[in-house]
Design an enzyme around this catalytic site. Structure first.
Site, PDB file in Angstrom:
ATOM      1  N   LEU A 525     -37.559 -14.427  40.708  1.00 48.15           N
ATOM      2  CA  LEU A 525     -36.755 -13.256  40.354  1.00 48.15           C
ATOM      3  C   LEU A 525     -36.303 -13.286  38.909  1.00 48.15           C
ATOM      4  O   LEU A 525     -36.064 -12.242  38.304  1.00 48.15           O
ATOM      5  CB  LEU A 525     -35.524 -13.173  41.265  1.00 48.15           C
ATOM      6  CG  LEU A 525     -35.787 -12.992  42.758  1.00 48.15           C
ATOM      7  CD1 LEU A 525     -34.489 -13.085  43.543  1.00 48.15           C
ATOM      8  CD2 LEU A 525     -36.474 -11.659  43.025  1.00 48.15           C
ATOM      9  N   GLY A 526     -36.158 -14.471  38.351  1.00 52.88           N
ATOM     10  CA  GLY A 526     -35.690 -14.577  36.966  1.00 52.88           C
ATOM     11  C   GLY A 526     -35.523 -16.022  36.578  1.00 52.88           C
ATOM     12  O   GLY A 526     -35.714 -16.943  37.379  1.00 52.88           O
ATOM     13  N   GLY A 528     -33.055 -18.640  33.836  1.00 51.82           N
ATOM     14  CA  GLY A 528     -31.947 -18.798  32.897  1.00 51.82           C
ATOM     15  C   GLY A 528     -31.910 -20.210  32.378  1.00 51.82           C
ATOM     16  O   GLY A 528     -32.819 -21.009  32.603  1.00 51.82           O
ATOM     17  N   GLY A 529     -30.816 -20.530  31.652  1.00 51.97           N
ATOM     18  CA  GLY A 529     -30.694 -21.866  31.092  1.00 51.97           C
ATOM     19  C   GLY A 529     -30.584 -22.935  32.152  1.00 51.97           C
ATOM     20  O   GLY A 529     -30.936 -24.084  31.931  1.00 51.97           O
ATOM     21  N   PHE A 530     -30.116 -22.576  33.349  1.00 46.95           N
ATOM     22  CA  PHE A 530     -29.938 -23.535  34.436  1.00 46.95           C
ATOM     23  C   PHE A 530     -31.239 -23.807  35.164  1.00 46.95           C
ATOM     24  O   PHE A 530     -31.384 -24.795  35.842  1.00 46.95           O
ATOM     25  CB  PHE A 530     -28.926 -22.999  35.443  1.00 46.95           C
ATOM     26  CG  PHE A 530     -29.278 -21.640  35.972  1.00 46.95           C
ATOM     27  CD1 PHE A 530     -30.218 -21.487  36.967  1.00 46.95           C
ATOM     28  CD2 PHE A 530     -28.696 -20.502  35.431  1.00 46.95           C
ATOM     29  CE1 PHE A 530     -30.563 -20.240  37.437  1.00 46.95           C
ATOM     30  CE2 PHE A 530     -29.028 -19.255  35.905  1.00 46.95           C
ATOM     31  CZ  PHE A 530     -29.964 -19.113  36.904  1.00 46.95           C
ATOM     32  N   GLY A 531     -32.221 -22.883  35.093  1.00 45.53           N
ATOM     33  CA  GLY A 531     -33.450 -22.991  35.863  1.00 45.53           C
ATOM     34  C   GLY A 531     -33.915 -21.620  36.323  1.00 45.53           C
ATOM     35  O   GLY A 531     -33.692 -20.632  35.628  1.00 45.53           O
ATOM     36  N   VAL A 533     -34.605 -18.572  39.570  1.00 52.99           N
ATOM     37  CA  VAL A 533     -34.135 -18.008  40.833  1.00 52.99           C
ATOM     38  C   VAL A 533     -35.332 -17.418  41.561  1.00 52.99           C
ATOM     39  O   VAL A 533     -36.137 -16.698  40.960  1.00 52.99           O
ATOM     40  CB  VAL A 533     -33.066 -16.924  40.610  1.00 52.99           C
ATOM     41  CG1 VAL A 533     -32.635 -16.327  41.942  1.00 52.99           C
ATOM     42  CG2 VAL A 533     -31.863 -17.505  39.888  1.00 52.99           C
ATOM     43  N   LYS A 547     -31.361 -20.458  43.869  1.00 52.03           N
ATOM     44  CA  LYS A 547     -31.112 -20.878  42.485  1.00 52.03           C
ATOM     45  C   LYS A 547     -31.528 -22.337  42.372  1.00 52.03           C
ATOM     46  O   LYS A 547     -30.866 -23.234  42.898  1.00 52.03           O
ATOM     47  CB  LYS A 547     -29.636 -20.693  42.142  1.00 52.03           C
ATOM     48  CG  LYS A 547     -29.243 -21.159  40.756  1.00 52.03           C
ATOM     49  CD  LYS A 547     -27.747 -20.909  40.539  1.00 52.03           C
ATOM     50  CE  LYS A 547     -27.279 -21.475  39.214  1.00 52.03           C
ATOM     51  NZ  LYS A 547     -25.829 -21.263  39.024  1.00 52.03           N
ATOM     52  N   ASP A 644     -17.858 -17.380  32.479  1.00 48.42           N
ATOM     53  CA  ASP A 644     -19.209 -16.967  32.077  1.00 48.42           C
ATOM     54  C   ASP A 644     -19.524 -15.573  32.609  1.00 48.42           C
ATOM     55  O   ASP A 644     -20.612 -15.329  33.124  1.00 48.42           O
ATOM     56  CB  ASP A 644     -20.242 -17.978  32.583  1.00 48.42           C
ATOM     57  CG  ASP A 644     -21.564 -17.877  31.813  1.00 48.42           C
ATOM     58  OD1 ASP A 644     -21.575 -17.288  30.715  1.00 48.42           O
ATOM     59  OD2 ASP A 644     -22.583 -18.372  32.318  1.00 48.42           O
TER      60      ASP A 644
END
Length: 837
Positions: A525-526, A528-531, A533, A547, A644
């Site tokens: 799905l997308g 980000g900086g964390f990993g 999804v 996530k 955040d």
């Protein structure tokens, strides 16, 4: 002369520039590119269109009352017009043709010949069907519904006309930009016991079950209901299916997409989108032949491999079976003859019966007679009723391999599989313990050998995983204790001794891997900086969002535990709901409810999607976010600072309701605590308040600042990190402030809103946003004040100078090319190092 006549008509007959009121094309009235034909009740429209980024032109039908152009039928899908010279005309033979620049040869035609060409007309009906009529006859000479593209509409037939040999089926588009005939098809296989199939190329991708009486067996979403009725015909003239809508104001369609997924959806005006209520395939067990021949796929078998061999069969390739690959299927054990040698049948409950393309059907035979008939025929491998209702009606028998079976939780039919006498006795022992001494001894020896082998395998696997298990247990213990020390915080928060995993399940890695198709890129799905999804579907059919933290993620183990503990205790309609977590073999994952509209930034920063967010919907989103933050700050039993807040951390459900997500950076405050300090500034550039970015100070007013930025982004449709030529040192906050001081704040309002919004209300929201982003935290309102100002028209105070960060600083030379990147305030105070996300 026949080819010249229509061309002369084009130039001799006066042509209207645009057709809106007419639903008919006459011989002397062609349809040009730019003209639009509209059905009598203005439900459908027909004209030339281009798809996606393509400039090629096609004649198609779309919904006239749906804001986004939703194409439902295409005429010249494989022969587009390359420019805007296209014409749709009735030629000298009375047929319907499409011409491009070269008008000597049509690009597409509905080949019919009529006795009186001048009396034929083409008409767009309110069903979306384009028909060619002669002399006002209601019986069409030709109709578009006989040649569907990728969409099935109400009153459109799918299936075979046995007299004319016309076979109607859906074919996918090649891509979003190309409506040409793709590789996937969807229709009825008329052989054997008729079934619905999705093919990808020549290979079946999904199979629906057979039609029984008033429904497709095992597909409750495709059954007659309050929205539509389904009719199935199977006689000497035709085999077809058609569905009709009970209320013509409801727009419902069935679409086959480019990947081979068929989906039924209904248009909801309230959310301006198509809402799915059935699609296939959805689970891995829906894939045709997932487990090979003579096997069953059970998606609810959480602790084991989903593929199992049918009674009397064993894996064809045992080593692949251990590797969880069942595509090789199963073969007969062949321990004894299956032909009049004491054999019988074992019931396999709640399954989708095997592919019945080659099955034999007798609808006049009952289930007991069906059993006797199958037993008399040595080639019969299984039998079932044609209709499981009323104890079983009709008889279906299979001869040969049994392919494409799966288990349902509360649907399905009972299938009776032929087995030899030995296996029949073993199953009888399981059910009533009636085996003799020899059979018991043989079964005991066999069972002992099997258990010994399984013990060896399990012991070996357990030894390999022991290290990972210890690590998982360590983290699970810390989670179930329910206590956590938050990063660099002087406050210890004890959530009690109750086990969190009683409220928050801990999922196994293999369960999540199965749900996400082994973290397929198609499920992503997308990122980000964390990993990343991923979308997933659990064995019970529940959709989830996973996530998955990257190994080098900025969100470490403390942030992970923080998010699990916090969000598990928070319950509000504007906060995303967590379903569980997974910690195993270096993996750290959080499992959330799946929200189909993804994140807010995918709408407000996308020009096409942003147009669907009118002001009332945007205000609902603004108000919902504000209520969610108010809950975190004041109404929950834990006082939470999110730290955040940003557009990508606000998710949207199917009704476009906002839900705040991502609590990895959140902090818990004591009841009387006002602010805290950190040496590690985390968050996203553009949303951080100045005191947090520069001094590491954060409080509830830090979230208020972030909300103000987000509010300006929703109103303007622009990112805060965008720069402006008239003020290169200014981001969105600074730009709005300059316009506000000059009395031109309305210039920032998103142009896609058009004129259909209350100017005073939108400008008031800009004013509230500027109050939220004031430089000094003490001047900013609390979230309770923000919610109050949003909810009434009481006078709001005038905002003061905002505190906005700019990301570039020019050298004294003024050369923009010599800029340096960093995070600075307008007053040039040195910043604490920022760890952005």
């Amino acid at each position: 002369m026949d080819m010249i006549t229509p061309i002369l008509l084009i130039f001799l007959v006066p042509l209207p520039s645009c057709i809106f009121s007419l639903d008919t094309i006459a011989p002397n009235q062609p349809l040009r590119d730019g003209d639009v034909l509209v059905s009598s009740k203005k439900i459908f429209a027909l004209g030339f269109f281009s798809s996606g980024n393509s400039q090629k032109r096609y004649v198609g039908v779309w919904y006239n009352k749906v804001p986004e152009q939703t194409i439902v039928w295409v005429a010249n899908r494989d022969n587009p017009v390359t420019d805007t010279s296209g014409l749709l005309v009735i030629n000298s033979h009375g047929g319907l043709v499409i011409y491009g620049k070269n008008q000597s040869s049509p690009l597409w035609s509905a080949n019919v010949t009529v006795s009186s060409p001048n009396n034929s007309t083409a008409k767009l009906l309110d069903t979306g069907n384009l028909v060619l009529l002669e002399n006002g006859s209601l019986s069409p000479l030709w109709q578009g519904f006989d040649y569907p593209s990728n969409t099935m509409l109400p009153f459109m037939k799918l299936g075979l006309d046995r007299r004319s040999k016309l076979n109607r089926f859906l074919t996918s588009w090649k891509s979003k930009d190309d409506p040409g005939t793709g590789t996937c098809s969807y229709g009825i296989d008329p052989s054997g016991f008729p079934q619905l199939f999705v093919y990808k190329g020549q290979a079946p991708r999904w199979r629906g079950r057979a039609w029984i009486k008033e429904r497709w067996s095992g597909v409750p979403e495709m059954t007659n209901n309050f929205i539509f009725n389904v009719t199935f015909v199977n006689n000497q003239d035709e085999i077809s299916i058609v569905f009709t809508i009970t209320d013509e104001s409801i727009f419902s369609r069935l679409v086959l997409d480019e990947s081979g997924i068929v989906e039924r959806s209904t248009w909801y005006n309230q959310v301006h989108q198509w809402v799915k209520f059935w699609s296939a395939p959805e689970e891995r067990c829906d894939e045709y032949g997932r487990c090979g021949a003579n096997s069953n796929c059970d998606p609810y078998n959480v602790d084991k491999f989903e593929c199992t061999c049918l009674p009397g069969f064993e894996p064809k390739l045992l080593h692949e079976w251990y590797l969880r690959d069942g595509s090789g299927g199963c073969v007969s054990t062949k321990r004894a003859s299956l032909c009049r040698n004491g054999e019988g049948f074992v019931k396999v409950p709640r399954v989708k019966p095997p592919d019945s393309s080659a099955a034999r059907v007798n609808l006049s035979m009952g289930l007991e007679a069906c059993k006797a008939e199958c037993l008399r025929n040595c080639s019969c491998m299984a039998y079932s009723s044609a209709d499981e209702r009323k104890g079983g009606i009709g008889c279906v028998t299979w001869h040969g391999d049994l392919v494409d079976m799966r288990t349902y939780s509360n649907l399905g039919q009972d299938l009776y599989v032929r087995v030899n006498a030995t296996i029949l006795a073993q199953y009888a022992m399981k059910s009533n313990g009636s085996l003799g001494h020899k059979e018991k001894l043989a079964a005991s020896l066999a069972s002992g050998l099997v258990f010994f082998l399984l013990f060896c395998i399990v012991f070996w696997l357990a030894k390999r995983k022991r290290k990972g298990k210890r690590r998982q247990d360590k983290l699970s213990f810390s989670l179930t204790r329910g206590s956590t020390y938050l990063e660099d915080s002087p406050v210890r928060t004890d959530l009690g001794e109750s086990r969190i995993n009683s409220d928050l399940p801990i999922f196994e890695l293999r369960t999540i891997a199965a749900a996400t198709n082994n973290f397929s890129s198609n499920n992503k799905l997308g990122k980000g900086g964390f990993g990343s999804v991923y979308k997933g579907v659990l064995y019970n059919g529940k959709e989830i969002a996973v996530k998955r933290l990257a190994k080098n993620s900025g969100q470490g183990i403390e942030e992970f535990k923080n998010e699990v503990v916090l969000i598990a205790k928070l319950q509000h309609r504007n906060l995303v709901r967590i379903l569980g977590c997974c910690v195993q073999d270096e993996e750290k994952m959080l499992i959330y409810e799946y929200l189909p509209n993804k994140s807010l930034d995918s709408f407000i920063f996308n020009e096409a999607k942003r147009a669907f967010l009118d002001w009332p919907k945007r205000f609902e989103i603004i108000y919902g976010i504000a209520r969610g933050i108010l809950y975190l700050h004041h109404d929950s039993r834990l006082r939470i600072i999110h730290r955040d807040l940003k557009a990508s951390n606000v998710l949207l459900d199917s009704a476009m309701n906002p839900k705040i997500s991502d609590f990895g950076m959140a902090r818990i405050f004591g009841a009387e605590q006002i602010e805290a300090n950190t040496n590690r500034v985390v968050g996203t550039y553009g949303y951080m308040s100045p005191e947090y970015a520069m001094q590491g100070l954060f409080s509830v007013k830090s979230d208020v600042y972030s909300f103000g930025v987000l509010l300006l982004e929703i109103v303007s449709g622009r990112k805060n990190t965008r720069y402006y030529h008239d003020n290169p040192d200014s981001n969105l906050v600074g730009h709005v402030w300059h316009l506000w001081k000059e009395g031109r704040a309305s210039e920032i309002i998103d142009s896609t809103l058009g004129e259909s919004y209350p100017v005073d209300e939108v400008v008031r929201c800009i004013q509230i946003a500027l109050l939220c982003v004031q430089e000094h935290a003490t001047n900013r309102p609390t979230m309770s004040g923000v919610v109050s100002m949003l909810g009434n028209n009481a006078a709001a105070p005038s905002p003061r100078q905002p505190g906005f960060l700019v990301k570039r600083s020019y050298h004294t030379s003024g050369d923009p090319s010599a800029s340096t990147e960093g995070a600075y305030s307008v007053n040039d105070v040195t910043c604490t190092e920022i760890e952005a996300r």
